[in-house]
Design an enzyme around this catalytic site. Structure first.
Site, PDB file in Angstrom:
ATOM      1  N   ARG A   1       0.857  -1.294  -0.007  1.00  0.00           N
ATOM      2  CA  ARG A   1       0.132   0.493   0.178  1.00  0.00           C
ATOM      3  C   ARG A   1       0.875   1.360   0.127  1.00  0.00           C
ATOM      4  NH1 ARG A   1      -0.705   4.457   2.777  1.00  0.00           N
ATOM      5  NH2 ARG A   1       0.375   3.359   4.339  1.00  0.00           N
ATOM      6  N   ASP A   2       1.487   1.506   1.257  1.00  0.00           N
ATOM      7  CA  ASP A   2       2.489   2.592   1.525  1.00  0.00           C
ATOM      8  C   ASP A   2       3.438   2.750   0.100  1.00  0.00           C
ATOM      9  OD1 ASP A   2       3.057   5.241   1.976  1.00  0.00           O
ATOM     10  OD2 ASP A   2       3.748   4.660   4.557  1.00  0.00           O
TER      11      ASP A   2
ATOM     12  N   HIS B   1       5.522   3.456  12.546  1.00  0.00           N
ATOM     13  CA  HIS B   1       5.064   3.430  10.976  1.00  0.00           C
ATOM     14  C   HIS B   1       7.050   4.666  10.602  1.00  0.00           C
ATOM     15  CE1 HIS B   1       3.809   3.751   7.268  1.00  0.00           C
ATOM     16  NE2 HIS B   1       4.052   4.797   7.360  1.00  0.00           N
TER      17      HIS B   1
ATOM     18  N   HIS C   1       9.512   6.579   8.146  1.00  0.00           N
ATOM     19  CA  HIS C   1      10.317   6.894   7.474  1.00  0.00           C
ATOM     20  C   HIS C   1      11.625   7.133   7.364  1.00  0.00           C
ATOM     21  CE1 HIS C   1       6.516   6.526   3.978  1.00  0.00           C
ATOM     22  NE2 HIS C   1       6.478   6.357   5.599  1.00  0.00           N
TER      23      HIS C   1
ATOM     24  N   CYS D   1       4.733   9.628  -0.370  1.00  0.00           N
ATOM     25  CA  CYS D   1       3.519   9.599  -0.137  1.00  0.00           C
ATOM     26  C   CYS D   1       3.091  10.642  -1.192  1.00  0.00           C
ATOM     27  CB  CYS D   1       2.773  10.254   0.923  1.00  0.00           C
ATOM     28  SG  CYS D   1       1.507  10.738   0.889  1.00  0.00           S
TER      29      CYS D   1
ATOM     30  N   ASN E   1       8.967   4.133   3.039  1.00  0.00           N
ATOM     31  CA  ASN E   1       9.405   3.578   4.592  1.00  0.00           C
ATOM     32  C   ASN E   1      10.966   2.550   4.963  1.00  0.00           C
ATOM     33  OD1 ASN E   1       6.235   3.160   3.453  1.00  0.00           O
ATOM     34  ND2 ASN E   1       6.384   2.981   5.180  1.00  0.00           N
TER      35      ASN E   1
HETATM   36 ZN    ZN Z   1       3.853   6.287   5.960  1.00  0.00          ZN
END
Ligand code: ZN
Length: 313
Positions: free
Chosen positions: A13-14, A205, A207, A238, A247
């Site tokens: 996803r990310d 989470h 990056h 993003c 990430n």
């Molecule tokens: Zn992220």
């Protein structure tokens, strides 16, 4: 038996949402399959954002339908609004990830809602999820720094986190969306939240924009956090957060965790294969910083090199 840490793989996803090359549903399924084969049991597989806004996530409904009921893995997908939640449910979602924001400007830029509106939407989704027996994960975007507003007040983040934890969410994840955090800041915020709420429902989470991703994982670990979002091959970025890069790479986090004696249930050689696949499919996954070292060691023994280190210690 070592202590356990959980990897929530967010590459599909990310990682994929910001790629210029859009993967087909079949290719996304192939990547998810490789991650599962490596033993990853939590995967954020896609997003129910509008395909116009995030073209790379189109077809997440078809993807989820093909994944459901296949085994031990919990698949979650991002639901930015009520429509997204309904679509996720129709596709059989058993887990959803809801976005909260720690900055007014980020909320308005990302979903064109005020912060209050995003919170009331999230509240509606969480109530529906509870009624439907669907697991709800809340991720607090820009919890450590905002591309538009700069520094984010930790007390403000603490209050947001407290409201969601009181709303009984399964997991509350603090996201450093643009990779602005440093380990001291992470240690303080994570430490305060762990002290107030316990660590069981918290996660982080990170990056790796400023190369502090792994250091931030370590700081969160020291504060008691045991759930980490990461992305295979360091895929990421993003589309709505200027300056965000990938990430922290799953293979780097897993290697560090194993070498520190944590158990993840993940097989590093197979994870490396998934990382290679991510690079082949996207052409842009840089691969973790430890990839070359891992590859050399694996070439020699075919075994998990960090486990070998542990045994030798
Ligand atoms: Zn992220």
């Amino acid at each position: 038996m070592g202590a356990r840490a959980i990897i929530n793989e967010v590459g599909p996803r990310d990682g994929l949402q910001s790629q210029s090359r859009i993967l087909s549903v079949d290719e996304r399924l192939q990547l998810i399959g490789a991650l599962e084969a490596a033993g990853i049991r939590r995967i954020e597989v896609g997003s129910f954002a509008s395909p116009k806004a995030v073209p790379a996530m189109a077809g997440t409904d078809r993807l989820l339908e093909r994944l459901n009921g296949e085994g031990l893995t919990t698949y979650t997908s991002m639901v930015p609004n009520l429509k997204g939640y309904r679509l996720a449910r129709e596709a059989g979602a058993a887990s959803v990830t809801v976005i909260a924001y720690a900055s007014e400007t980020m909320a308005q830029r990302n979903v064109r809602m005020t912060l209050d509106e995003t919170e009331s939407t999230a509240g509606d989704i969480l109530r529906l999820a509870r009624d439907d027996g669907v697991e709800a994960i809340v991720i607090v975007a820009v919890a450590f720094g905002c591309p538009f507003e700069g520094a984010v007040d930790p007390d403000f983040v603490g209050n947001i986190a407290a409201r969601y934890l009181e709303a009984d969410v399964a997991r509350l994840v603090l996201a450093d969306t643009i990779g602005a955090a440093d380990p001291a800041q992470v240690g303080r915020l994570a430490g305060e939240l762990v002290e107030s709420h316990g660590a069981v429902r918290l996660g982080c989470h990170f990056h790796d924009t400023r190369a502090m991703g792994l250091a931030n994982v370590y700081a969160a670990l020291q504060a008691g956090i045991r759930w980490f979002d990461s992305s295979i091959g360091g895929l990421g970025g993003c589309p709505f957060a200027p300056g965000a890069s990938g990430n922290v790479a799953t293979e780097d986090v897993v290697m560090m965790l194993h070498q520190m004696g944590f158990e993840t249930g993940i097989d590093l050689p197979r994870l490396l294969a998934a990382s290679d696949l991510a690079t082949r499919l996207t052409g842009t996954a840089p691969g973790g910083r430890a990839r070359e070292w891992l590859r050399k060691r694996l070439g020699a023994s075919g075994r998990d090199p960090s486990a070998a280190l542990e045994a030798r210690a």
